[in-house]
Write a protein that holds these residues in place. Structure first.
Motif, PDB file in Angstrom:
ATOM      1  N   THR A  12      -0.851  13.054 -27.525  1.00 56.56           N
ATOM      2  CA  THR A  12      -1.367  12.225 -28.625  1.00 56.56           C
ATOM      3  C   THR A  12      -0.405  12.305 -29.811  1.00 56.56           C
ATOM      4  N   PHE A  13      -0.285  11.184 -30.510  1.00 54.54           N
ATOM      5  CA  PHE A  13       0.628  11.081 -31.650  1.00 54.54           C
ATOM      6  C   PHE A  13      -0.144  10.603 -32.876  1.00 54.54           C
ATOM      7  N   ASP A  14       0.027  11.313 -33.993  1.00 54.37           N
ATOM      8  CA  ASP A  14      -0.710  11.017 -35.225  1.00 54.37           C
ATOM      9  C   ASP A  14       0.202  10.462 -36.322  1.00 54.37           C
ATOM     10  N   PRO A  17       2.000   4.025 -37.257  1.00 52.18           N
ATOM     11  CA  PRO A  17       3.381   3.942 -36.755  1.00 52.18           C
ATOM     12  C   PRO A  17       4.408   4.131 -37.863  1.00 52.18           C
ATOM     13  N   THR A  21       8.429   5.606 -34.161  1.00 53.05           N
ATOM     14  CA  THR A  21       7.532   5.238 -33.056  1.00 53.05           C
ATOM     15  C   THR A  21       8.280   4.517 -31.945  1.00 53.05           C
ATOM     16  N   PHE A  37      -2.203   6.985 -29.406  1.00 51.16           N
ATOM     17  CA  PHE A  37      -1.671   6.983 -30.769  1.00 51.16           C
ATOM     18  C   PHE A  37      -2.810   6.850 -31.764  1.00 51.16           C
ATOM     19  N   VAL A  39      -3.498   6.001 -35.262  1.00 49.49           N
ATOM     20  CA  VAL A  39      -2.698   5.327 -36.288  1.00 49.49           C
ATOM     21  C   VAL A  39      -3.412   5.265 -37.637  1.00 49.49           C
ATOM     22  N   ILE A  54       2.841  -0.775 -28.916  1.00 52.32           N
ATOM     23  CA  ILE A  54       2.019   0.322 -28.365  1.00 52.32           C
ATOM     24  C   ILE A  54       0.967  -0.268 -27.417  1.00 52.32           C
ATOM     25  N   HIS A  59      -0.667   1.900 -23.964  1.00 54.30           N
ATOM     26  CA  HIS A  59      -1.097   3.159 -24.571  1.00 54.30           C
ATOM     27  C   HIS A  59      -2.434   2.889 -25.274  1.00 54.30           C
ATOM     28  N   ILE A  61      -4.904   3.155 -28.536  1.00 56.49           N
ATOM     29  CA  ILE A  61      -4.796   3.253 -29.995  1.00 56.49           C
ATOM     30  C   ILE A  61      -6.110   3.778 -30.561  1.00 56.49           C
ATOM     31  N   ASP A 159       4.081  10.975 -34.818  1.00 57.90           N
ATOM     32  CA  ASP A 159       5.157   9.970 -34.883  1.00 57.90           C
ATOM     33  C   ASP A 159       5.304   9.420 -36.298  1.00 57.90           C
TER      34      ASP A 159
END
Length: 206
Positions: A12-14, A17, A21, A37, A39, A54, A59, A61, A159
């Motif tokens: 997981t990416f926080d 963007p 990214t 992600f 966002v 994304i 992926h 969101i 990210d």
């Protein structure tokens, strides 16, 4: 760790963007990995093309508030505004609204949790922190993450570069190494909704 049971990992990416990214999306595509992600609404408004990318890459969101506050300091009305304005912004770009929510700074309490549930959102934390917000050495990020792996892993990375963590070059550099290790060691990559289905419900972590 039981050698026979499947090992899962959800990346997981926080906070995105951001300019980083795109590089992360390229790495995920190279290894055919789907991620989740979380966002920030204000960043989604700035970078709608990245939100579309994304989404196109399949992926998931999720919602990480509009302006990245500590939600435990907000009234219910303020929290709802942070969440709904982000959902509206994302829906405007890709046609659907997130169902997953992650609290900034992992700062959450029972009051906030109840308010999030009332909106029909699921709160998601994690059980492995990559420390990418603190470490500047890509190898250290990899080693720290690997050392803390479990059978079922929900890993938090970043990210976005605007909310106290600075540049993201180190996560871009460490990600291929980490993914290669996970592939070699037979971890199955899943998105957060898949993780909920195949691993277990994570309400209230850690």
């Amino acid at each position: 760790m039981n050698q026979n049971s499947p090992k899962y990992v959800a990346l997981t990416f926080d906070d995105g963007p951001s300019a980083y990214t795109a590089a992360i999306l390229k790495i995920l595509k190279r290894y055919n990995v789907r991620a989740t992600f979380f966002v920030v609404g204000a960043e989604a408004e700035k970078f709608p093309k990245l939100i579309r990318r994304i989404h196109r890459a399949k992926h998931v969101i999720g919602n990480h508030t509009w302006s990245h506050p500590d939600i435990t300091t907000l009234s219910k009305r303020e929290l709802w505004k942070e969440i709904t304005s982000t959902n509206i912004q994302i829906e405007k770009i890709i046609g659907y609204s997130p169902k997953l929510f992650r609290a900034p700074y992992s700062s959450i309490n029972d009051t906030a949790l109840a308010a999030i549930k009332e909106l029909g959102m699921t709160s998601v934390l994690w059980n492995v922190d990559s420390q990418d917000w603190r470490e500047e050495d890509p190898l250290a990020i990899c080693k720290y993450t690997i050392k803390n792996l479990q059978e079922k892993n929900l890993i938090v990375m970043h990210d976005g570069d605007r909310y106290g963590s600075g540049a993201r070059d180190q996560i871009v550099a460490s990600l291929p190494k980490l993914i290669k290790y996970l592939i070699k060691n037979d971890y199955q990559f899943v998105t957060v909704p898949e993780f909920h289905r195949v691993a277990y419900k994570i309400e209230g972590w850690p």
